[in-house]
Write an enzyme that holds these catalytic residues in place. Structure first.
Site, PDB file in Angstrom:
ATOM      1  N   LYS A 111       0.812  -1.217   0.000  1.00  0.00           N
ATOM      2  CA  LYS A 111       0.000   0.000   0.000  1.00  0.00           C
ATOM      3  C   LYS A 111       0.844   1.266   0.000  1.00  0.00           C
ATOM      4  O   LYS A 111       0.399   2.318  -0.466  1.00  0.00           O
ATOM      5  CB  LYS A 111      -0.935   0.008   1.216  1.00  0.00           C
ATOM      6  CG  LYS A 111      -2.008  -1.065   1.161  1.00  0.00           C
ATOM      7  CD  LYS A 111      -2.937  -0.972   2.358  1.00  0.00           C
ATOM      8  CE  LYS A 111      -4.029  -2.025   2.303  1.00  0.00           C
ATOM      9  NZ  LYS A 111      -4.946  -1.947   3.471  1.00  0.00           N
ATOM     10  N   LYS A 192      -9.520 -13.611  -4.397  1.00  0.00           N
ATOM     11  CA  LYS A 192     -10.631 -13.596  -3.448  1.00  0.00           C
ATOM     12  C   LYS A 192     -11.542 -12.394  -3.708  1.00  0.00           C
ATOM     13  O   LYS A 192     -11.091 -11.311  -4.034  1.00  0.00           O
ATOM     14  CB  LYS A 192     -10.092 -13.536  -2.022  1.00  0.00           C
ATOM     15  CG  LYS A 192     -11.138 -13.710  -0.942  1.00  0.00           C
ATOM     16  CD  LYS A 192     -10.509 -13.857   0.433  1.00  0.00           C
ATOM     17  CE  LYS A 192      -9.829 -12.584   0.889  1.00  0.00           C
ATOM     18  NZ  LYS A 192      -9.372 -12.680   2.295  1.00  0.00           N
ATOM     19  N   LYS A 195     -14.030  -6.603  -0.702  1.00  0.00           N
ATOM     20  CA  LYS A 195     -14.889  -5.432  -0.516  1.00  0.00           C
ATOM     21  C   LYS A 195     -14.191  -4.149  -0.936  1.00  0.00           C
ATOM     22  O   LYS A 195     -14.844  -3.123  -1.103  1.00  0.00           O
ATOM     23  CB  LYS A 195     -15.345  -5.327   0.940  1.00  0.00           C
ATOM     24  CG  LYS A 195     -14.250  -5.225   1.973  1.00  0.00           C
ATOM     25  CD  LYS A 195     -14.851  -5.235   3.384  1.00  0.00           C
ATOM     26  CE  LYS A 195     -13.794  -5.392   4.457  1.00  0.00           C
ATOM     27  NZ  LYS A 195     -12.893  -4.251   4.551  1.00  0.00           N
TER      28      LYS A 195
END
Length: 320
Positions: A111, A192, A195
């Site tokens: 990130k 996967k 969200k």
């Protein structure tokens, strides 16, 4: 008494994967120990965010936890930011952690890479996560592979603290999570369902209406196989395998299905049947936000009492 802790970060909208892989198990967990479930809103602030969007996301996730069947009579539902001990213990643990071990955290590398201004909180949030865990003194932490590194850091910090200042923390064991459906992205079935996915094209969100679910499933990636045995689970058929897994987890059956169109239709019907009662419950709860707020306020107050002794022990051990 054994304790279970599971927090969901309000980044993005909760998905079918969250429901089948985690929320179902949380809702059905037997009351054989203390269960603490909630919203890790502090973790959502490690990257740039809009306060209004975060506030809305916290409300949505909190309401969905109740709509998914989590019973405040059987589990403590909390909001991380409403329990000061989480961030207070995080600082004490930062005084125990080393920059070298935080530098090795994979999520920080991913990130923070290529970002002009990386927030300090992104670097230190694994310590906050360690505080989340150690405050409740669980004997074990069920964790997937993507979070194993964080729990290993938690163990290291607990051991180092205990050896340096005296035994305060329970050193949790890393365990495999309870069996739950692993739902993959409909467009990228080797990844996967997330969200945080920006496009959401392959993600079924818990509040997606039936027509949106139907469209996303209709566009799900399969393969070019034809014939009566095309609809089967196999390592080289990740898209089809994912649809079959979703169908089974939602209570449907692939018996007699030999074509992908029929498979997708069955998956859609099964998913809609699972989401319909949840969405109805969500709508009713959303009409009574004061109730949702009160549930989490009550749970957070209980957590403040539960964690106070651990925080006090840690502070005293360090000379405060």
């Amino acid at each position: 008494m054994d304790r279970t802790l599971s927090l969901i970060t309000p980044t993005g909208h909760l998905t079918l994967g969250n429901l089948l892989g985690a929320l179902r198990g949380m809702a059905s967990a037997k009351a054989t120990g203390d269960c603490f479930y909630g919203v890790s809103d502090l973790h959502a602030m490690t990257t740039q965010h809009d306060p209004a969007v975060l506030r809305s996301a916290v409300s949505e996730v909190s309401t969905l936890l109740l709509a998914a069947g989590l019973d405040p009579e059987r589990a403590t539902l909390l909001r991380q930011s409403q329990v000061p001990a989480h961030r207070e213990l995080a600082y004490l643990l930062e005084c125990t952690a080393y920059t070298g071990e935080l530098n090795r955290i994979i999520q920080y590398k991913e990130k923070g890479r290529g970002v002009a201004s990386t927030r300090v909180s992104l670097f230190t949030y694994p310590v906050l996560m360690a505080a989340d865990i150690l405050l409740y003194r669980p004997s074990s932490v069920p964790v997937g592979e993507d979070q194993r590194q964080h729990v290993e850091l938690t163990r290291d910090l607990a051991i180092r603290f205990n050896n340096t200042y005296g035994r305060v923390f329970t050193v949790p064991e890393v365990t495999l999570p309870r069996a739950g459906a692993r739902v993959m992205d409909l467009q990228s079935p080797t990844a996967k369902m997330s969200k945080s996915d920006a496009s959401g094209a392959g993600v079924i969100r818990l509040l997606d209406p039936p027509d949106v679910v139907r469209r996303k499933v209709a566009r799900a990636v399969t393969d070019s196989d034809t014939g009566p045995d095309a609809v089967r689970a196999a390592p080289d058929k990740p898209g089809v395998t994912n649809l079959l897994d979703i169908l089974a987890a939602c209570g449907g059956s692939a018996s007699g299905i030999t074509a992908y169109g029929a498979l997708k239709s069955a998956v859609t019907d099964a998913v809609v049947a699972v989401l319909e009662p949840l969405q109805k419950s969500y709508a009713e709860l959303a009409d009574d936000p004061a109730y949702v707020t009160s549930v989490f306020a009550t749970g957070s107050e209980r957590c403040r009492v539960t964690t106070s002794s651990v925080l006090a022990d840690a502070a005293a051990a360090m000379g405060l």
